[in-house]
Design a protein around this motif. Structure first.
Motif, mmCIF file in Angstrom:
data_model
loop_
_atom_site.group_PDB
_atom_site.id
_atom_site.type_symbol
_atom_site.label_atom_id
_atom_site.label_comp_id
_atom_site.label_asym_id
_atom_site.label_seq_id
_atom_site.Cartn_x
_atom_site.Cartn_y
_atom_site.Cartn_z
ATOM 1 N N ASP A 1 0.826 -1.212 0.000
ATOM 2 C CA ASP A 1 0.000 0.000 0.000
ATOM 3 C C ASP A 1 0.859 1.261 0.000
ATOM 4 N N THR A 2 1.637 1.416 -1.032
ATOM 5 C CA THR A 2 2.450 2.620 -1.183
ATOM 6 C C THR A 2 2.221 3.163 -2.584
ATOM 7 N N SER A 3 2.573 4.419 -2.793
ATOM 8 C CA SER A 3 2.378 4.984 -4.128
ATOM 9 C C SER A 3 3.339 4.332 -5.119
ATOM 10 N N PHE A 4 4.454 3.821 -4.604
ATOM 11 C CA PHE A 4 5.385 3.115 -5.486
ATOM 12 C C PHE A 4 4.715 1.864 -6.055
ATOM 13 N N GLY A 5 4.076 1.093 -5.148
ATOM 14 C CA GLY A 5 3.358 -0.110 -5.577
ATOM 15 C C GLY A 5 2.217 0.236 -6.512
ATOM 16 N N PHE A 6 1.491 1.308 -6.178
ATOM 17 C CA PHE A 6 0.369 1.757 -7.019
ATOM 18 C C PHE A 6 0.881 2.088 -8.426
ATOM 19 N N SER A 7 1.979 2.847 -8.494
ATOM 20 C CA SER A 7 2.506 3.282 -9.789
ATOM 21 C C SER A 7 2.994 2.092 -10.612
ATOM 22 N N GLU A 8 3.615 1.136 -9.929
ATOM 23 C CA GLU A 8 4.103 -0.061 -10.637
ATOM 24 C C GLU A 8 2.950 -0.823 -11.268
ATOM 25 N N LYS A 9 1.875 -0.999 -10.469
ATOM 26 C CA LYS A 9 0.698 -1.733 -10.962
ATOM 27 C C LYS A 9 0.016 -0.960 -12.090
ATOM 28 N N LEU A 10 -0.047 0.352 -11.923
ATOM 29 C CA LEU A 10 -0.689 1.180 -12.951
ATOM 30 C C LEU A 10 0.038 1.008 -14.291
ATOM 31 N N LEU A 11 1.348 0.916 -14.208
ATOM 32 C CA LEU A 11 2.127 0.726 -15.442
ATOM 33 C C LEU A 11 1.918 -0.681 -16.003
ATOM 34 N N GLU A 12 1.949 -1.648 -15.102
ATOM 35 C CA GLU A 12 1.825 -3.040 -15.545
ATOM 36 C C GLU A 12 0.443 -3.314 -16.159
ATOM 37 N N VAL A 13 -0.599 -2.834 -15.471
ATOM 38 C CA VAL A 13 -1.960 -3.177 -15.884
ATOM 39 C C VAL A 13 -2.497 -2.199 -16.934
ATOM 40 N N ALA A 14 -2.303 -0.893 -16.698
ATOM 41 C CA ALA A 14 -2.947 0.103 -17.568
ATOM 42 C C ALA A 14 -1.977 0.780 -18.534
ATOM 43 N N LYS A 15 -0.692 0.473 -18.375
ATOM 44 C CA LYS A 15 0.330 1.079 -19.238
ATOM 45 C C LYS A 15 0.326 2.615 -19.160
ATOM 46 N N VAL A 16 0.215 3.115 -17.922
ATOM 47 C CA VAL A 16 0.302 4.566 -17.697
ATOM 48 C C VAL A 16 1.439 4.816 -16.712
ATOM 49 N N ILE A 17 2.325 5.731 -17.095
ATOM 50 C CA ILE A 17 3.446 6.052 -16.204
ATOM 51 C C ILE A 17 3.149 7.321 -15.408
ATOM 52 N N VAL A 18 3.302 7.214 -14.083
ATOM 53 C CA VAL A 18 3.233 8.396 -13.204
ATOM 54 C C VAL A 18 4.454 8.303 -12.282
ATOM 55 N N ILE A 19 4.796 9.387 -11.615
ATOM 56 C CA ILE A 19 5.949 9.318 -10.696
ATOM 57 C C ILE A 19 5.446 9.118 -9.268
ATOM 58 N N PRO A 20 5.864 8.038 -8.619
ATOM 59 C CA PRO A 20 5.439 7.816 -7.238
ATOM 60 C C PRO A 20 5.971 8.903 -6.311
ATOM 61 N N GLY A 21 5.134 9.267 -5.336
ATOM 62 C CA GLY A 21 5.489 10.344 -4.415
ATOM 63 C C GLY A 21 6.747 10.092 -3.612
ATOM 64 N N GLU A 22 7.148 8.832 -3.482
ATOM 65 C CA GLU A 22 8.386 8.519 -2.737
ATOM 66 C C GLU A 22 9.564 9.323 -3.291
ATOM 67 N N ALA A 23 9.540 9.589 -4.601
ATOM 68 C CA ALA A 23 10.637 10.348 -5.226
ATOM 69 C C ALA A 23 10.762 11.732 -4.606
#
Ligand code: PMP
Ligand code: GLU
Length: 403
Positions: free
Chosen positions: A349-371
């Motif tokens: 449950d982190t934005s990193f995990g969310f962003s990874e899944k978003l890329l894997e499933v929906a093919k959309v890249i966003v920058i996780p807030g951890e950065a």
């Protein structure tokens, strides 16, 4: 001794640092696209169009004229004169060419500045959320990043009290970025005045990162902290560059303006490291500033349209909260509602995990807030076409329904 030498080929300083997530995700988007994947990128922190033709012509002319040799370490004099004029005309600041140094991108300006001003262990304050590279550049220069906490109700802008709280006897400088990446907010005159009063009183240097200066909307206005009064100007290292305004990210051209002692120190560092930025890029920079056409205004108008389109989409997704973007080309989106109420997709449950899944499933890249030191957020860049914004949000909406 020998054993110690063989333990690792790279230094602890580098081993303990991280790659630039913004750059590595931009690279990933490109690789996936080259492989034929339909990827939408809201990650990239760079304008999506190529450098305006008149600037490229300036570079071609420079090559033909033989400007292909070493030049002054602080940068080609004609470019420093053009920057001096720009700072006077746009920012009301008087910096003669001797008080200006040209570097290989604003990133390099910040790095060279920190190497010039820091002694080992000196502290540099950065307000959270912070741009991904600040912490690492400070560490590479032997400094210690000190994170100043900010509040959502202040749109994550640093207040004088929060600044005072972060100051210690070891504080040497602060990196103040306005317009702000990743939140897209901008500091007002009153806010800057209040901060500068504390900074002058405590004799703290300011690295003022103004790279998004031109990307302001809704009648907001960028103000350089250096323009407030003589005292704060003397403590400020103003940093700006060509990457964003002129879509020149690959040319690697930035600059700094500061008092003579600091510019002398920065010039010494640069002389022994990168020497100076490419002379061809510098001549392109002269053309960019001297022949400034209405290209920049047109770019900003186009970005404003994209900003409003993205805001409209975000308003339709009740699970998402966001900081209203007054500037830059980023929107900082709070995804904690989604992380706290996940339905189907099993993931950390982190934005990193969310962003990874978003890329894997929906093919959309966003920058996780951890950065940016904020794990419950993602950063969306609207430096992309309206078609991509439409398609990207169609995918995000579908993804959130399932997440
Ligand atoms: N500062 C901020 C806040 C940025 O987002 C960036 C990224 N472009 C830079 C500095 C560095 O830009 P460049 O090195 O391309 O001039
Ligand atoms: N600064 C941009 C960003 O934040 C570009 C990438 C980088 O230089 O880090 O995405």
């Amino acid at each position: 001794m020998m054993e110690n030498r063989m333990k690792s080929m790279i230094s602890d300083r580098v081993k303990n640092s991280k790659d630039s997530l913004t750059l590595s995700l931009a690279e990933k988007a490109k690789t996936l696209r080259d492989a034929g994947e339909s990827v939408i990128s809201f990650g990239t922190g760079e304008p999506d169009f190529t450098t305006p033709g008149y600037i490229c012509d300036g570079a071609k002319k420079a090559i033909d004229a033989g400007y292909t040799k070493y030049d002054a370490v602080a940068g080609v004099l004609a470019l420093r004169k053009a920057i001096s004029k720009k700072l006077r005309d746009d920012n009301g600041l008087d910096y003669p060419p001797e008080n200006i140094i040209v570097n290989s991108g604003a990133k390099s300006s910040i790095s060279v500045a920190l190497q010039a001003i820091l002694n080992p262990g000196d502290e540099v304050i950065i307000p959270r959320p912070y741009w991904v590279s600040y912490t690492e550049i400070i560490r590479f220069a032997g400094g210690v990043p000190v994170i100043a906490e900010t509040q959502k109700e202040d749109n994550f802008k640093l207040t004088p009290d929060e600044l005072i709280y972060a100051i210690t006897p070891k504080t040497k400088a602060i990196i103040l970025n306005t317009p702000v990446n990743p939140t897209g907010v901008i500091y007002t005159l009153d806010e800057l005045l209040a901060l500068s009063e504390v900074l002058v009183r405590n004799k703290i240097l300011v690295i003022s990162d103004e790279i998004y200066e031109e990307f302001v909307y809704d009648n907001h206005k960028h103000i350089s902290i250096a323009s407030l009064n003589r005292e704060i100007k003397n403590q400020t290292i103003l940093v700006n560059g060509f990457s964003k305004t002129y879509a020149m990210t690959g040319w690697r051209l930035g600059y700094a303006a500061a008092n003579a002692e600091i510019i002398m120190g920065m010039t010494r560092v640069q002389g022994h490291t990168i020497s100076h930025p490419s002379t061809i890029s510098q001549h392109a920079g002269i053309t960019a500033l001297e022949e400034k056409s209405n290209t920049v205004d047109n770019i900003i108008r186009m970005f404003d349209e994209r900003r409003l389109a993205m805001i409209e989409y975000l308003n339709k997704i009740p699970e998402l909260d966001y900081i209203y973007p007054e500037s830059t080309f980023y929107i900082f989106v709070d995804i904690s509602n989604i992380l706290n109420n996940r339905k189907n997709i099993i993931n950390p449950d982190t934005s990193f995990g969310f962003s990874e899944k978003l890329l894997e499933v929906a093919k959309v890249i966003v920058i996780p807030g951890e950065a940016f030191g904020m794990p419950n957020y993602i950063r969306l860049s609207f430096a992309t076409s309206l078609e991509d914004i439409d398609e990207g949000f169609r995918r995000i909406t579908q993804f959130i329904e399932r997440y």
